[in-house]
Design a protein around this motif. Sequence first.
Motif, PDB file in Angstrom:
ATOM      1  N   VAL B  64       0.816  -1.214   0.000  1.00 47.68           N
ATOM      2  CA  VAL B  64       0.000   0.000   0.000  1.00 47.68           C
ATOM      3  C   VAL B  64       0.855   1.272   0.000  1.00 47.68           C
ATOM      4  O   VAL B  64       0.527   2.248  -0.671  1.00 47.68           O
ATOM      5  CB  VAL B  64      -0.970  -0.006   1.214  1.00 47.68           C
ATOM      6  CG1 VAL B  64      -1.761   1.292   1.316  1.00 47.68           C
ATOM      7  CG2 VAL B  64      -1.938  -1.182   1.111  1.00 47.68           C
ATOM      8  N   GLU B 203      -9.076   6.059   1.989  1.00 47.31           N
ATOM      9  CA  GLU B 203      -9.021   6.595   0.622  1.00 47.31           C
ATOM     10  C   GLU B 203      -7.657   7.201   0.359  1.00 47.31           C
ATOM     11  O   GLU B 203      -7.176   8.016   1.141  1.00 47.31           O
ATOM     12  CB  GLU B 203     -10.114   7.667   0.430  1.00 47.31           C
ATOM     13  CG  GLU B 203     -11.506   7.071   0.360  1.00 47.31           C
ATOM     14  CD  GLU B 203     -12.603   8.115   0.446  1.00 47.31           C
ATOM     15  OE1 GLU B 203     -12.408   9.237  -0.064  1.00 47.31           O
ATOM     16  OE2 GLU B 203     -13.655   7.810   1.042  1.00 47.31           O
ATOM     17  N   ARG B 204      -7.073   6.833  -0.739  1.00 45.87           N
ATOM     18  CA  ARG B 204      -5.776   7.354  -1.195  1.00 45.87           C
ATOM     19  C   ARG B 204      -4.728   7.377  -0.068  1.00 45.87           C
ATOM     20  O   ARG B 204      -4.101   8.401   0.210  1.00 45.87           O
ATOM     21  CB  ARG B 204      -5.946   8.762  -1.771  1.00 45.87           C
ATOM     22  CG  ARG B 204      -6.770   8.771  -3.042  1.00 45.87           C
ATOM     23  CD  ARG B 204      -6.736  10.145  -3.686  1.00 45.87           C
ATOM     24  NE  ARG B 204      -7.912  10.355  -4.497  1.00 45.87           N
ATOM     25  CZ  ARG B 204      -8.987  11.027  -4.114  1.00 45.87           C
ATOM     26  NH1 ARG B 204      -9.033  11.587  -2.919  1.00 45.87           N
ATOM     27  NH2 ARG B 204     -10.017  11.182  -4.921  1.00 45.87           N
ATOM     28  N   GLY B 205      -4.595   6.255   0.589  1.00 48.79           N
ATOM     29  CA  GLY B 205      -3.559   6.136   1.617  1.00 48.79           C
ATOM     30  C   GLY B 205      -3.852   6.853   2.912  1.00 48.79           C
ATOM     31  O   GLY B 205      -2.947   7.015   3.737  1.00 48.79           O
ATOM     32  N   GLU B 206      -5.057   7.309   3.115  1.00 46.55           N
ATOM     33  CA  GLU B 206      -5.393   8.005   4.360  1.00 46.55           C
ATOM     34  C   GLU B 206      -6.634   7.410   5.003  1.00 46.55           C
ATOM     35  O   GLU B 206      -7.491   6.857   4.303  1.00 46.55           O
ATOM     36  CB  GLU B 206      -5.667   9.497   4.081  1.00 46.55           C
ATOM     37  CG  GLU B 206      -4.424  10.304   3.713  1.00 46.55           C
ATOM     38  CD  GLU B 206      -3.350  10.296   4.796  1.00 46.55           C
ATOM     39  OE1 GLU B 206      -3.681  10.219   5.988  1.00 46.55           O
ATOM     40  OE2 GLU B 206      -2.159  10.329   4.425  1.00 46.55           O
TER      41      GLU B 206
END
Lengths: 100, 213
Positions: B64, B203-206
């Motif tokens: 990830v 979402e998007r690494g957060e």
Amino acid sequence: MKKNCKDILLKAIKSASKKAGPILEDILDLHLKRTLGTGIEIVCDNPKEFKESLTRLFGEYSTRLFELILIQEIKKIADIGEGLDTIEEIIDQIRRYESN
Amino acid sequence: MNPIEIFAKSCHELSPSLIEYEVGSEVEFFLFKFLNIVNKLYTSFFVISFFDAFKAFSKYTTRVFGKPNVLDKCQTIPIFSKESDSLRGSIPIVLAEIKKNFEKLSNSLVIVLGLDFYSVIFGEEELTKLYPRLINLTYTSNTLIVLNTKLLSNRAIQIVDGFSATIAKLGVEEKEGKLMRYLVLLRTPFPEYNLRKWYFSIERGEILFHNSE
């Protein structure tokens, strides 16, 4: 003793899902149908893809835990799999029994 | 402060800490974010990893996040790993080996992964014997345990919870066929946050926290 791979695995998945979380079986089935166009029965034909799909849904850690629970359930149901560590290995063993 | 920061602050003040997670709650993501928050507070992370649990964690975080620096800071002691040189044995043997490694450390956060794997293989009775002794061994350091308690009986949960000063629960709910993930801070030194529930998405690494209850 004749062992049917699909029956054993489906029974084990249901039992493992119940242990790991009551909503898991439905979520898992829905996820597999959406992403692979098939239900939990894919575990018999393509255990690797089943695990990869599980990883995308649950993450690596939970998937490994689920796999270990599943193996314990298979051991209980079919009395096989001692010393085996992955679903792939245990399916190979069930298939060998099936063909005997 | 978001709930991971609250949990991190709580862990630093009150240890041992426990993350109780359910299958599907993406505990690795939470743990990774947690480690990034507490990174500056510790010289190293001492990971006690049962049944290759750390391998699963690092595989996920590498997939990830690329190769995150925080993994370099982890010193791992593998127990019942598939690797040939892994430590195996009864509880006293396992504890003696951990103690030997543990004595060399200073200012480390001790992270215990895979005790749930251990419980699946050896049974919860063994887990309830091991858990308190493991906690006693590491009492001089801040300790974080990650454990799926869904598989445990009420008696075992009471033992595990009884030895934990800070507790967070990561769970999942199903709503209209969708998996809803949530976090509840069950026990912290901040009463205003205890038993509050945050839903979150990734979402998007957060981690994005939504409404809290």
